[in-house]
Design a protein around this motif. Structure first.
Motif, PDB file in Angstrom:
ATOM      1  N   SER A 100     -68.715 102.181 -18.524  1.00 40.74           N
ATOM      2  CA  SER A 100     -68.165 101.335 -17.910  1.00 40.74           C
ATOM      3  C   SER A 100     -66.974 102.098 -17.082  1.00 40.74           C
ATOM      4  O   SER A 100     -66.428 103.308 -17.781  1.00 40.74           O
ATOM      5  CB  SER A 100     -67.549 100.081 -18.322  1.00 40.74           C
ATOM      6  OG  SER A 100     -68.482  99.243 -18.982  1.00 40.74           O
ATOM      7  N   GLU A 101     -66.818 102.035 -15.635  1.00 43.27           N
ATOM      8  CA  GLU A 101     -65.520 102.855 -15.247  1.00 43.27           C
ATOM      9  C   GLU A 101     -64.336 102.542 -15.594  1.00 43.27           C
ATOM     10  O   GLU A 101     -63.570 103.427 -15.480  1.00 43.27           O
ATOM     11  CB  GLU A 101     -66.153 102.680 -13.678  1.00 43.27           C
ATOM     12  CG  GLU A 101     -67.219 103.038 -12.976  1.00 43.27           C
ATOM     13  CD  GLU A 101     -67.483 102.684 -11.577  1.00 43.27           C
ATOM     14  OE1 GLU A 101     -66.531 102.428 -11.084  1.00 43.27           O
ATOM     15  OE2 GLU A 101     -69.058 102.850 -11.303  1.00 43.27           O
ATOM     16  N   LYS A 102     -64.077 101.260 -15.755  1.00 42.65           N
ATOM     17  CA  LYS A 102     -62.809 100.837 -16.072  1.00 42.65           C
ATOM     18  C   LYS A 102     -62.879  99.432 -16.854  1.00 42.65           C
ATOM     19  O   LYS A 102     -63.753  98.624 -16.795  1.00 42.65           O
ATOM     20  CB  LYS A 102     -62.002 100.548 -14.702  1.00 42.65           C
ATOM     21  CG  LYS A 102     -60.443 100.472 -14.833  1.00 42.65           C
ATOM     22  CD  LYS A 102     -59.855 100.499 -13.559  1.00 42.65           C
ATOM     23  CE  LYS A 102     -57.990 100.683 -13.918  1.00 42.65           C
ATOM     24  NZ  LYS A 102     -57.455 100.591 -12.588  1.00 42.65           N
ATOM     25  N   LEU A 103     -61.551  99.535 -17.644  1.00 44.98           N
ATOM     26  CA  LEU A 103     -61.463  98.355 -18.616  1.00 44.98           C
ATOM     27  C   LEU A 103     -60.025  97.932 -18.514  1.00 44.98           C
ATOM     28  O   LEU A 103     -59.139  98.922 -18.485  1.00 44.98           O
ATOM     29  CB  LEU A 103     -61.920  98.488 -20.117  1.00 44.98           C
ATOM     30  CG  LEU A 103     -62.034  97.586 -21.211  1.00 44.98           C
ATOM     31  CD1 LEU A 103     -63.146  97.473 -22.080  1.00 44.98           C
ATOM     32  CD2 LEU A 103     -60.555  97.681 -21.797  1.00 44.98           C
ATOM     33  N   LEU A 104     -59.818  96.677 -18.403  1.00 46.54           N
ATOM     34  CA  LEU A 104     -58.629  96.207 -18.797  1.00 46.54           C
ATOM     35  C   LEU A 104     -58.489  95.331 -20.154  1.00 46.54           C
ATOM     36  O   LEU A 104     -58.942  94.137 -20.219  1.00 46.54           O
ATOM     37  CB  LEU A 104     -58.206  95.353 -17.525  1.00 46.54           C
ATOM     38  CG  LEU A 104     -56.836  94.722 -17.515  1.00 46.54           C
ATOM     39  CD1 LEU A 104     -55.485  95.520 -18.160  1.00 46.54           C
ATOM     40  CD2 LEU A 104     -56.276  93.580 -16.574  1.00 46.54           C
ATOM     41  N   PHE A 105     -57.660  95.663 -20.963  1.00 42.79           N
ATOM     42  CA  PHE A 105     -57.493  94.978 -22.202  1.00 42.79           C
ATOM     43  C   PHE A 105     -56.147  94.219 -22.157  1.00 42.79           C
ATOM     44  O   PHE A 105     -54.979  94.643 -21.928  1.00 42.79           O
ATOM     45  CB  PHE A 105     -57.299  95.800 -23.334  1.00 42.79           C
ATOM     46  CG  PHE A 105     -56.739  95.120 -24.692  1.00 42.79           C
ATOM     47  CD1 PHE A 105     -57.687  94.223 -25.409  1.00 42.79           C
ATOM     48  CD2 PHE A 105     -55.652  95.386 -25.276  1.00 42.79           C
ATOM     49  CE1 PHE A 105     -57.452  93.667 -26.564  1.00 42.79           C
ATOM     50  CE2 PHE A 105     -55.217  94.782 -26.335  1.00 42.79           C
ATOM     51  CZ  PHE A 105     -56.022  94.051 -27.003  1.00 42.79           C
ATOM     52  N   LEU A 106     -56.237  92.788 -22.352  1.00 38.01           N
ATOM     53  CA  LEU A 106     -55.268  91.977 -22.293  1.00 38.01           C
ATOM     54  C   LEU A 106     -54.424  91.541 -23.617  1.00 38.01           C
ATOM     55  O   LEU A 106     -55.287  90.995 -24.642  1.00 38.01           O
ATOM     56  CB  LEU A 106     -55.545  90.573 -21.872  1.00 38.01           C
ATOM     57  CG  LEU A 106     -55.766  90.761 -20.200  1.00 38.01           C
ATOM     58  CD1 LEU A 106     -56.529  89.837 -19.191  1.00 38.01           C
ATOM     59  CD2 LEU A 106     -54.433  90.877 -19.454  1.00 38.01           C
ATOM     60  N   GLY A 107     -53.319  91.853 -23.932  1.00 45.80           N
ATOM     61  CA  GLY A 107     -52.739  91.413 -25.133  1.00 45.80           C
ATOM     62  C   GLY A 107     -51.728  90.469 -25.113  1.00 45.80           C
ATOM     63  O   GLY A 107     -52.108  89.309 -24.484  1.00 45.80           O
ATOM     64  N   SER A 108     -50.577  90.404 -25.593  1.00 42.69           N
ATOM     65  CA  SER A 108     -49.662  89.445 -25.885  1.00 42.69           C
ATOM     66  C   SER A 108     -48.244  89.842 -26.040  1.00 42.69           C
ATOM     67  O   SER A 108     -47.960  91.043 -26.763  1.00 42.69           O
ATOM     68  CB  SER A 108     -49.913  88.682 -26.988  1.00 42.69           C
ATOM     69  OG  SER A 108     -48.928  87.609 -27.220  1.00 42.69           O
ATOM     70  N   SER A 109     -47.228  89.277 -25.610  1.00 43.60           N
ATOM     71  CA  SER A 109     -45.856  89.568 -25.990  1.00 43.60           C
ATOM     72  C   SER A 109     -45.404  89.609 -27.466  1.00 43.60           C
ATOM     73  O   SER A 109     -44.641  90.137 -27.862  1.00 43.60           O
ATOM     74  CB  SER A 109     -45.004  88.905 -25.198  1.00 43.60           C
ATOM     75  OG  SER A 109     -45.219  87.580 -25.722  1.00 43.60           O
ATOM     76  N   CYS A 110     -46.505  89.076 -28.249  1.00 41.52           N
ATOM     77  CA  CYS A 110     -46.086  88.928 -29.828  1.00 41.52           C
ATOM     78  C   CYS A 110     -46.127  90.219 -30.264  1.00 41.52           C
ATOM     79  O   CYS A 110     -45.833  90.427 -31.577  1.00 41.52           O
ATOM     80  CB  CYS A 110     -46.854  87.956 -30.387  1.00 41.52           C
ATOM     81  SG  CYS A 110     -48.526  88.277 -30.463  1.00 41.52           S
ATOM     82  N   ILE A 111     -46.697  91.434 -29.724  1.00 40.66           N
ATOM     83  CA  ILE A 111     -46.697  92.659 -30.242  1.00 40.66           C
ATOM     84  C   ILE A 111     -45.450  93.384 -30.422  1.00 40.66           C
ATOM     85  O   ILE A 111     -45.381  94.458 -31.512  1.00 40.66           O
ATOM     86  CB  ILE A 111     -47.561  93.663 -29.185  1.00 40.66           C
ATOM     87  CG1 ILE A 111     -46.796  93.626 -27.840  1.00 40.66           C
ATOM     88  CG2 ILE A 111     -49.011  93.024 -28.984  1.00 40.66           C
ATOM     89  CD1 ILE A 111     -47.259  94.856 -27.138  1.00 40.66           C
ATOM     90  N   TYR A 112     -44.418  92.754 -29.690  1.00 42.83           N
ATOM     91  CA  TYR A 112     -43.130  93.233 -30.064  1.00 42.83           C
ATOM     92  C   TYR A 112     -42.431  92.985 -31.324  1.00 42.83           C
ATOM     93  O   TYR A 112     -42.428  91.848 -31.669  1.00 42.83           O
ATOM     94  CB  TYR A 112     -42.228  92.950 -28.855  1.00 42.83           C
ATOM     95  CG  TYR A 112     -42.609  93.748 -27.546  1.00 42.83           C
ATOM     96  CD1 TYR A 112     -42.364  95.113 -27.278  1.00 42.83           C
ATOM     97  CD2 TYR A 112     -43.228  93.003 -26.633  1.00 42.83           C
ATOM     98  CE1 TYR A 112     -42.708  95.812 -26.195  1.00 42.83           C
ATOM     99  CE2 TYR A 112     -43.482  93.644 -25.299  1.00 42.83           C
ATOM    100  CZ  TYR A 112     -43.648  95.173 -25.154  1.00 42.83           C
ATOM    101  OH  TYR A 112     -43.818  95.753 -24.042  1.00 42.83           O
ATOM    102  N   PRO A 113     -41.765  93.636 -31.768  1.00 42.53           N
ATOM    103  CA  PRO A 113     -40.568  93.517 -33.104  1.00 42.53           C
ATOM    104  C   PRO A 113     -39.928  92.103 -32.986  1.00 42.53           C
ATOM    105  O   PRO A 113     -39.351  91.798 -31.681  1.00 42.53           O
ATOM    106  CB  PRO A 113     -40.019  94.822 -33.307  1.00 42.53           C
ATOM    107  CG  PRO A 113     -40.585  95.740 -32.556  1.00 42.53           C
ATOM    108  CD  PRO A 113     -41.323  95.142 -31.438  1.00 42.53           C
ATOM    109  N   LYS A 114     -39.843  91.410 -33.701  1.00 44.22           N
ATOM    110  CA  LYS A 114     -39.073  90.169 -33.924  1.00 44.22           C
ATOM    111  C   LYS A 114     -37.668  90.209 -33.485  1.00 44.22           C
ATOM    112  O   LYS A 114     -37.248  89.580 -32.633  1.00 44.22           O
ATOM    113  CB  LYS A 114     -39.088  89.489 -35.373  1.00 44.22           C
ATOM    114  CG  LYS A 114     -38.221  88.278 -35.385  1.00 44.22           C
ATOM    115  CD  LYS A 114     -38.271  87.611 -36.767  1.00 44.22           C
ATOM    116  CE  LYS A 114     -37.700  86.334 -36.670  1.00 44.22           C
ATOM    117  NZ  LYS A 114     -37.547  85.612 -38.031  1.00 44.22           N
ATOM    118  N   LEU A 115     -36.859  91.474 -33.746  1.00 46.14           N
ATOM    119  CA  LEU A 115     -35.590  91.606 -33.391  1.00 46.14           C
ATOM    120  C   LEU A 115     -35.464  92.681 -32.391  1.00 46.14           C
ATOM    121  O   LEU A 115     -34.308  93.246 -32.505  1.00 46.14           O
ATOM    122  CB  LEU A 115     -34.790  91.660 -34.778  1.00 46.14           C
ATOM    123  CG  LEU A 115     -34.739  90.535 -35.519  1.00 46.14           C
ATOM    124  CD1 LEU A 115     -33.869  90.877 -36.890  1.00 46.14           C
ATOM    125  CD2 LEU A 115     -34.138  89.465 -34.878  1.00 46.14           C
TER     126      LEU A 115
END
Length: 310
Positions: A100-115
């Protein structure tokens, strides 16, 4: 993106995937391919490989995921981790293997540390402990980011990632046990209005602050990034403004027209105290959110009442 490119939208029936499909069609992209979960189990590597070998998509939007609110995330912890790890790893690897020429992966803001400090900058990833209630989902999304980065580093794949803030919009999930806070509140206030209830119960203290992005704005951002961004650093996608859960509840209460009071169930968890995205990077590239929260909630409430009031 070339208008004739073959584009695969993984998760096309979900809120995010369906918004991306709508936007692609609006912009004149017609060579789209997708499969329902019953037709293609994205957790099955062999099935995913067979699909990619047959279809050979040039562009991939990876919007498929097992999703839910605090209760679902905290109850089905193994499922959220396992399923989302498999979905991301199978599609990202297949996109590499079948060129595939290009891929966009969609994540979430929950990846960030709680504090983590606010607003959340991209460089804060892995700088502290995650919020325990959605840690399995967050870990799966972090793995997806790192897979994209390492396939880029090792194989020079043009795989990019975007981390949207809290989303709402058409095709949202209004299930009382598994939905996110905004659609859950819409349903609560609507049903309370219909039933003549004197109060609506709000989980937690109402003090946590959240940012909400209409999914149509996210879809526009996804197409923008596919056309204009080719770097390894994942990007935040949000509006850059937040409000407390209590303020959100009061806004929804007003839009729905519920005249009772809001009471708190403090036995329920609040979750992360604040999650405001720093959107400086994507704004500097030339993209900004357009749909105001009040305008967006009014439109989704109209959709909700047309579907759920029978």
């Amino acid at each position: 993106m070339n208008k004739a490119a073959k584009i695969y939208v993984a998760g096309h029936r979900g809120m995010v995937g369906s918004a991306i499909v709508r936007k692609l069609k609006q912009e004149g992209y017609s060579n789209l391919v997708y499969k329902t979960s019953s037709e293609l189990d994205l957790r099955n590597q062999s099935a995913v490989n067979t699909f990619f070998e047959s279809e050979k998509p040039e562009i991939v939007f990876l919007a498929a995921a097992k999703v839910g609110g605090i209760v679902a995330n905290n109850t089905y912890r193994a499922d959220f981790l396992y399923d989302n790890l498999l979905i991301a790893s199978n599609i990202i690897k297949a996109a590499h293997d079948f060129k595939s020429e290009k891929l966009l992966f969609l994540g979430s803001s929950c990846i960030y540390p709680k504090l983590a400090p606010q607003p959340l900058k991209e460089e804060y990833l892995l700088s502290g402990y995650l919020e325990p209630t959605n840690e399995p989902y967050a870990i799966a999304k972090i793995a997806g980011i790192k897979l994209c980065e390492e396939y880029r580093n090792q194989y020079n794949c043009n795989f990019i990632s975007a981390m949207p803030t809290n989303l709402y919009g058409p095709n949202d999930n209004y299930d009382p046990q598994n939905s996110h806070v905004l659609p859950a509140l819409i349903r609560k206030f609507h049903e309370a209005k219909l039933n003549g209830s004197k109060s609506v119960t709000l989980w937690g203290t109402g003090s946590p602050k959240r940012e909400f992005l209409h999914v149509d704005d996210l879809a526009e951002a996804c197409l923008f990034l596919m056309d204009n961004y080719n770097d390894s650093q994942f990007l935040n996608v949000g509006v850059g403004e937040d409000l407390s859960i209590l303020e959100l509840a009061e806004l929804i209460k007003d839009i729905v027209g519920f005249e009772g009071e809001i009471v708190h169930d403090t036995s329920k968890p609040d979750g992360t105290p604040r999650k405001l995205m720093d959107v400086t990077r994507i704004n500097n590239l030339g993209w900004k959110a357009k749909i105001s929260l009040q305008e967006g909630i009014k439109s989704v409430y109209e959709e909700f009442t047309s579907k759920y009031s029978a």
